[in-house]
Design a protein around this motif. Structure first.
Motif, PDB file in Angstrom:
ATOM      1  N   TYR A  68      66.474   9.164  81.382  1.00  0.00           N
ATOM      2  CA  TYR A  68      65.747   8.002  81.909  1.00  0.00           C
ATOM      3  C   TYR A  68      66.571   7.254  82.951  1.00  0.00           C
ATOM      4  O   TYR A  68      66.054   6.826  83.976  1.00  0.00           O
ATOM      5  CB  TYR A  68      65.359   7.071  80.762  1.00  0.00           C
ATOM      6  N   GLU A  69      67.863   7.074  82.692  1.00  0.00           N
ATOM      7  CA  GLU A  69      68.722   6.337  83.624  1.00  0.00           C
ATOM      8  C   GLU A  69      68.836   7.069  84.957  1.00  0.00           C
ATOM      9  O   GLU A  69      68.791   6.440  86.018  1.00  0.00           O
ATOM     10  CB  GLU A  69      70.106   6.112  83.014  1.00  0.00           C
ATOM     11  N   CYS A  70      68.986   8.391  84.932  1.00  0.00           N
ATOM     12  CA  CYS A  70      69.043   9.165  86.175  1.00  0.00           C
ATOM     13  C   CYS A  70      67.722   9.053  86.933  1.00  0.00           C
ATOM     14  O   CYS A  70      67.707   8.912  88.153  1.00  0.00           O
ATOM     15  CB  CYS A  70      69.362  10.630  85.887  1.00  0.00           C
ATOM     16  N   HIS A  71      66.615   9.102  86.212  1.00  0.00           N
ATOM     17  CA  HIS A  71      65.300   8.953  86.840  1.00  0.00           C
ATOM     18  C   HIS A  71      65.193   7.602  87.551  1.00  0.00           C
ATOM     19  O   HIS A  71      64.661   7.513  88.657  1.00  0.00           O
ATOM     20  CB  HIS A  71      64.201   9.086  85.787  1.00  0.00           C
ATOM     21  N   HIS A  99      75.322   9.009  80.877  1.00  0.00           N
ATOM     22  CA  HIS A  99      74.723   7.713  80.567  1.00  0.00           C
ATOM     23  C   HIS A  99      74.675   7.379  79.083  1.00  0.00           C
ATOM     24  O   HIS A  99      74.004   6.434  78.685  1.00  0.00           O
ATOM     25  CB  HIS A  99      73.306   7.637  81.148  1.00  0.00           C
ATOM     26  N   LEU A 100      75.374   8.113  78.241  1.00  0.00           N
ATOM     27  CA  LEU A 100      75.329   7.798  76.815  1.00  0.00           C
ATOM     28  C   LEU A 100      76.649   7.221  76.333  1.00  0.00           C
ATOM     29  O   LEU A 100      77.696   7.439  76.932  1.00  0.00           O
ATOM     30  CB  LEU A 100      74.935   9.011  75.983  1.00  0.00           C
ATOM     31  N   THR A 101      76.562   6.444  75.276  1.00  0.00           N
ATOM     32  CA  THR A 101      77.724   5.868  74.600  1.00  0.00           C
ATOM     33  C   THR A 101      77.659   6.311  73.146  1.00  0.00           C
ATOM     34  O   THR A 101      76.614   6.185  72.513  1.00  0.00           O
ATOM     35  CB  THR A 101      77.682   4.323  74.666  1.00  0.00           C
ATOM     36  N   ALA A 118      68.337  14.760  85.743  1.00  0.00           N
ATOM     37  CA  ALA A 118      69.346  15.396  84.888  1.00  0.00           C
ATOM     38  C   ALA A 118      68.727  15.616  83.513  1.00  0.00           C
ATOM     39  O   ALA A 118      67.920  14.805  83.044  1.00  0.00           O
ATOM     40  CB  ALA A 118      70.588  14.525  84.773  1.00  0.00           C
ATOM     41  N   THR A 119      69.093  16.686  82.886  1.00  0.00           N
ATOM     42  CA  THR A 119      68.570  17.014  81.567  1.00  0.00           C
ATOM     43  C   THR A 119      69.185  16.093  80.516  1.00  0.00           C
ATOM     44  O   THR A 119      70.391  15.878  80.484  1.00  0.00           O
ATOM     45  CB  THR A 119      68.902  18.471  81.213  1.00  0.00           C
TER      46      THR A 119
END
Length: 66
Positions: free
Chosen positions: A4-7, A30-32, A13-14
Motif C-alpha cells: 500500500y505504501e509503495c502504491h 515499509h514494515l516494522t 512492490a509485492t
C-alpha cells in the motif's frame, strides 16, 4: 497483493506481510517488526508467556503506538 505504501508513492512492490493494526499490505521496505510479551489473564492475575510474539506494523501504526 501489492504494498500500500509503495502504491501511495506511485510504485509497485509485492507485499510480504500485513500490518496487524490496519491490515495494509507491506513490502520489506515499509514494515516494522517488533516483539511483545504475551499476557493472559489467569486466576487472580496475569501470566506472561515466553517467547515474545512477533508483530508486524506499517510506519503509520508504529508511530501512532509510539
Amino acid at each position: 497483493m501489492n504494498c500500500y505504501e509503495c502504491h501511495s508513492e506511485g510504485r509497485t512492490a509485492t507485499a510480504v506481510a500485513v500490518c496487524s493494526r490496519c491490515h495494509a499490505g507491506l513490502c520489506p521496505d515499509h514494515l516494522t517488526v517488533e516483539s511483545r510479551l504475551v499476557r493472559e489473564p489467569r486466576g487472580m492475575g496475569q501470566v506472561t508467556q515466553g517467547p515474545e510474539a512477533r508483530r508486524v506494523l506499517c510506519g503509520v501504526c508504529a508511530r501512532a503506538e509510539g
